[in-house]
Design a protein around this motif. Structure first.
Motif, PDB file in Angstrom:
ATOM      1  N   PHE A  37       0.828  -1.208   0.000  1.00  0.00           N
ATOM      2  CA  PHE A  37       0.000   0.000   0.000  1.00  0.00           C
ATOM      3  C   PHE A  37       0.862   1.257   0.000  1.00  0.00           C
ATOM      4  CE2 PHE A  37      -3.304  -2.912   1.728  1.00  0.00           C
ATOM      5  CZ  PHE A  37      -4.283  -2.657   0.777  1.00  0.00           C
ATOM      6  N   LEU A  38       1.946   1.252   0.755  1.00  0.00           N
ATOM      7  CA  LEU A  38       2.801   2.434   0.812  1.00  0.00           C
ATOM      8  C   LEU A  38       3.418   2.738  -0.543  1.00  0.00           C
ATOM      9  CD1 LEU A  38       4.636   2.083   4.248  1.00  0.00           C
ATOM     10  CD2 LEU A  38       2.836   3.699   3.626  1.00  0.00           C
ATOM     11  N   ASP A  39       3.756   1.685  -1.296  1.00  0.00           N
ATOM     12  CA  ASP A  39       4.295   1.904  -2.634  1.00  0.00           C
ATOM     13  C   ASP A  39       3.312   2.696  -3.491  1.00  0.00           C
ATOM     14  OD1 ASP A  39       6.667   0.615  -2.127  1.00  0.00           O
ATOM     15  OD2 ASP A  39       6.018  -1.312  -2.911  1.00  0.00           O
ATOM     16  N   GLN A  40       2.026   2.434  -3.297  1.00  0.00           N
ATOM     17  CA  GLN A  40       1.013   3.113  -4.093  1.00  0.00           C
ATOM     18  C   GLN A  40       0.814   4.567  -3.660  1.00  0.00           C
ATOM     19  OE1 GLN A  40      -2.638   0.817  -4.781  1.00  0.00           O
ATOM     20  NE2 GLN A  40      -1.545  -1.012  -4.154  1.00  0.00           N
ATOM     21  N   THR A  41       1.286   4.927  -2.470  1.00  0.00           N
ATOM     22  CA  THR A  41       1.138   6.314  -2.015  1.00  0.00           C
ATOM     23  C   THR A  41       2.287   7.204  -2.454  1.00  0.00           C
ATOM     24  OG1 THR A  41       2.300   6.000   0.109  1.00  0.00           O
ATOM     25  CG2 THR A  41      -0.076   5.479   0.047  1.00  0.00           C
ATOM     26  N   ARG A  42       3.327   6.617  -3.064  1.00  0.00           N
ATOM     27  CA  ARG A  42       4.479   7.409  -3.477  1.00  0.00           C
ATOM     28  C   ARG A  42       4.081   8.529  -4.428  1.00  0.00           C
ATOM     29  NH1 ARG A  42       9.645   4.935  -4.080  1.00  0.00           N
ATOM     30  NH2 ARG A  42      10.050   6.628  -5.552  1.00  0.00           N
ATOM     31  N   ARG A  43       3.189   8.227  -5.371  1.00  0.00           N
ATOM     32  CA  ARG A  43       2.807   9.228  -6.368  1.00  0.00           C
ATOM     33  C   ARG A  43       2.179  10.442  -5.703  1.00  0.00           C
ATOM     34  NH1 ARG A  43      -0.476   5.166 -10.334  1.00  0.00           N
ATOM     35  NH2 ARG A  43       1.269   3.890 -11.037  1.00  0.00           N
ATOM     36  N   VAL A  44       1.213  10.197  -4.806  1.00  0.00           N
ATOM     37  CA  VAL A  44       0.511  11.315  -4.188  1.00  0.00           C
ATOM     38  C   VAL A  44       1.436  12.071  -3.238  1.00  0.00           C
ATOM     39  CG1 VAL A  44      -0.452  10.086  -2.196  1.00  0.00           C
ATOM     40  CG2 VAL A  44      -1.679  12.026  -3.167  1.00  0.00           C
ATOM     41  N   ARG A  45       2.359  11.366  -2.589  1.00  0.00           N
ATOM     42  CA  ARG A  45       3.317  12.055  -1.718  1.00  0.00           C
ATOM     43  C   ARG A  45       4.190  12.996  -2.522  1.00  0.00           C
ATOM     44  NH1 ARG A  45       8.388   8.922   0.398  1.00  0.00           N
ATOM     45  NH2 ARG A  45       9.074   9.659  -1.642  1.00  0.00           N
ATOM     46  N   ASP A  46       4.694  12.507  -3.668  1.00  0.00           N
ATOM     47  CA  ASP A  46       5.546  13.351  -4.505  1.00  0.00           C
ATOM     48  C   ASP A  46       4.772  14.533  -5.075  1.00  0.00           C
ATOM     49  OD1 ASP A  46       7.562  11.577  -3.973  1.00  0.00           O
ATOM     50  OD2 ASP A  46       7.454  10.539  -5.897  1.00  0.00           O
ATOM     51  N   LEU A  47       3.486  14.296  -5.384  1.00  0.00           N
ATOM     52  CA  LEU A  47       2.666  15.347  -5.982  1.00  0.00           C
ATOM     53  C   LEU A  47       2.325  16.445  -4.988  1.00  0.00           C
ATOM     54  CD1 LEU A  47       0.894  16.412  -8.356  1.00  0.00           C
ATOM     55  CD2 LEU A  47      -0.966  15.028  -7.415  1.00  0.00           C
ATOM     56  N   THR A  48       2.005  16.066  -3.755  1.00  0.00           N
ATOM     57  CA  THR A  48       1.477  17.035  -2.788  1.00  0.00           C
ATOM     58  C   THR A  48       2.510  17.534  -1.781  1.00  0.00           C
ATOM     59  OG1 THR A  48       0.775  15.290  -1.225  1.00  0.00           O
ATOM     60  CG2 THR A  48      -0.789  15.931  -2.953  1.00  0.00           C
ATOM     61  N   LEU A  49       3.719  17.002  -1.830  1.00  0.00           N
ATOM     62  CA  LEU A  49       4.716  17.323  -0.813  1.00  0.00           C
ATOM     63  C   LEU A  49       4.920  18.825  -0.648  1.00  0.00           C
ATOM     64  CD1 LEU A  49       6.858  16.397   1.215  1.00  0.00           C
ATOM     65  CD2 LEU A  49       8.475  16.218  -0.706  1.00  0.00           C
ATOM     66  N   HIS A  50       4.986  19.546  -1.763  1.00  0.00           N
ATOM     67  CA  HIS A  50       5.262  20.981  -1.705  1.00  0.00           C
ATOM     68  C   HIS A  50       3.989  21.822  -1.794  1.00  0.00           C
ATOM     69  CE1 HIS A  50       9.623  20.413  -1.922  1.00  0.00           C
ATOM     70  NE2 HIS A  50       9.366  19.432  -2.772  1.00  0.00           N
ATOM     71  N   LEU A  51       2.845  21.151  -1.756  1.00  0.00           N
ATOM     72  CA  LEU A  51       1.570  21.869  -1.779  1.00  0.00           C
ATOM     73  C   LEU A  51       0.947  21.965  -0.393  1.00  0.00           C
ATOM     74  CD1 LEU A  51      -0.011  20.256  -4.982  1.00  0.00           C
ATOM     75  CD2 LEU A  51       1.179  22.451  -4.795  1.00  0.00           C
ATOM     76  N   ARG A  52       1.425  21.140   0.526  1.00  0.00           N
ATOM     77  CA  ARG A  52       0.883  21.132   1.880  1.00  0.00           C
ATOM     78  C   ARG A  52       1.535  22.223   2.727  1.00  0.00           C
ATOM     79  NH1 ARG A  52      -0.327  15.033   3.926  1.00  0.00           N
ATOM     80  NH2 ARG A  52      -1.132  14.177   1.977  1.00  0.00           N
ATOM     81  N   PRO A  53       0.884  22.592   3.831  1.00  0.00           N
ATOM     82  CA  PRO A  53       1.531  23.522   4.763  1.00  0.00           C
ATOM     83  C   PRO A  53       2.803  22.900   5.329  1.00  0.00           C
ATOM     84  CG  PRO A  53      -0.825  23.277   5.243  1.00  0.00           C
ATOM     85  CD  PRO A  53      -0.478  22.212   4.248  1.00  0.00           C
ATOM     86  N   ALA A  54       3.692  23.715   5.848  1.00  0.00           N
ATOM     87  CA  ALA A  54       4.905  23.196   6.482  1.00  0.00           C
ATOM     88  C   ALA A  54       4.512  22.173   7.547  1.00  0.00           C
ATOM     89  CB  ALA A  54       5.699  24.333   7.110  1.00  0.00           C
ATOM     90  N   PRO A  55       5.161  21.009   7.565  1.00  0.00           N
ATOM     91  CA  PRO A  55       4.720  19.911   8.439  1.00  0.00           C
ATOM     92  C   PRO A  55       5.119  20.084   9.898  1.00  0.00           C
ATOM     93  CG  PRO A  55       6.657  19.246   7.213  1.00  0.00           C
ATOM     94  CD  PRO A  55       6.288  20.620   6.698  1.00  0.00           C
ATOM     95  N   GLU A  56       4.801  21.224  10.473  1.00  0.00           N
ATOM     96  CA  GLU A  56       5.171  21.488  11.867  1.00  0.00           C
ATOM     97  C   GLU A  56       4.378  20.592  12.820  1.00  0.00           C
ATOM     98  OE1 GLU A  56       4.685  25.615  12.633  1.00  0.00           O
ATOM     99  OE2 GLU A  56       6.162  26.253  11.136  1.00  0.00           O
ATOM    100  N   GLN A  57       3.062  20.557  12.644  1.00  0.00           N
ATOM    101  CA  GLN A  57       2.236  19.757  13.534  1.00  0.00           C
ATOM    102  C   GLN A  57       2.538  18.271  13.379  1.00  0.00           C
ATOM    103  OE1 GLN A  57       0.115  20.830  16.007  1.00  0.00           O
ATOM    104  NE2 GLN A  57       0.248  18.649  16.509  1.00  0.00           N
ATOM    105  N   SER A  58       2.767  17.853  12.148  1.00  0.00           N
ATOM    106  CA  SER A  58       3.085  16.450  11.905  1.00  0.00           C
ATOM    107  C   SER A  58       4.382  16.052  12.609  1.00  0.00           C
ATOM    108  CB  SER A  58       3.212  16.189  10.401  1.00  0.00           C
ATOM    109  OG  SER A  58       3.552  14.843  10.147  1.00  0.00           O
TER     110      SER A  58
END
Length: 247
Positions: A180-201
């Motif tokens: 499942f994680l392999d399938q999330t690579r695309r969305v992670r690469d796509l949205t990585l720089h579109l999300r707010p700074a990951p301070e809370q995370s």
């Protein structure tokens, strides 16, 4: 990647997936070659070398990787089972998109499986030194956040989650989550720089690590659930805002 993006085509050779007799002498080496073919083709898909919609033939892959067609076919069958490609008996393969709805479902499944991994991990009552790699991953996330290096942050985040799964002690769970994680690579690469700074995370990962080391299962469950809820909401908002239906 949007559904309107042009499709990258590999050479369109007609190719059958049936095993021919001329390849019989290569069967002894097929298992190791099939594993190599699987890993290399999958990596090219995940790295977007073969983007969504790309098509090609078994022969093209055999030429590119220097591996005979039988191991290539075995690898493609595995990738089809993982829903990364679709096979056609006479047209080779096509890299499949993942719908936005499917991606949300995948995140939900991964979250539930990670929760199980956390509970198994805490139940093992491991020695404190076992958690050193987790500590290193969170520290690296904090350093990457401070320097504004989102790519380094994402790598350390992925490392943290991989370690959680590995330390659960369940091989079958690890295999399932990895798919499942392999399938999330695309969305992670796509949205990585579109999300707010990951301070809370980043703060949540630090708190989760503290709860795990302390053996506080209720706190770990609550922290993990809250973080996954936040991530899922962020993802859904970005996909909706950009009108992304397939990745």
């Amino acid at each position: 990647m949007t559904s309107s993006q042009s499709v990258t085509r590999l050479p369109d050779e007609k190719e059958s997936f049936s095993v021919d007799a001329s390849e019989g002498l290569e069967q002894a080496s097929a298992p190791s070659n099939a594993a190599r073919a699987y890993n290399e083709i999958k990596q090219r898909i995940l790295d977007n070398v073969y983007p969504v919609g790309a098509t090609g033939s078994v022969q093209e892959l055999a030429d590119a990787l220097g591996i005979s067609r039988t191991p290539i076919r075995d690898a493609l069958i595995r990738l089809e089972e993982e829903r990364l490609v679709a096979l056609s008996p006479r047209h080779g393969f096509r890299v499949l998109p993942i719908s936005a709805a499917e991606m949300i479902e995948i995140y939900q499944i991964v979250g539930a499986l990670e929760l199980l991994a956390i509970e198994l991990l805490i139940g093992r009552r491991l020695e404190p030194q076992v958690f050193t790699p987790l500590e290193a991953a969170v520290t690296a996330m904090e350093a990457a956040l401070d320097s504004g290096d989102r790519d380094a942050w994402a790598q350390s985040d992925a490392r943290f989650h991989q370690l959680i799964i590995a330390l659960s002690g369940s091989t079958r769970l690890a295999q399932t989550v990895r798919q499942f994680l392999d399938q999330t690579r695309r969305v992670r690469d796509l949205t990585l720089h579109l999300r707010p700074a990951p301070e809370q995370s980043t703060k949540s990962h630090r708190a989760l690590l503290t709860a795990i080391v302390a053996g506080d299962a209720p706190a770990a469950r609550e922290l993990h659930h809250a973080q996954r809820q936040r991530s899922g909401t962020e993802l859904a908002h970005i996909l909706q805002k950009l009108n992304i239906r397939h990745l």
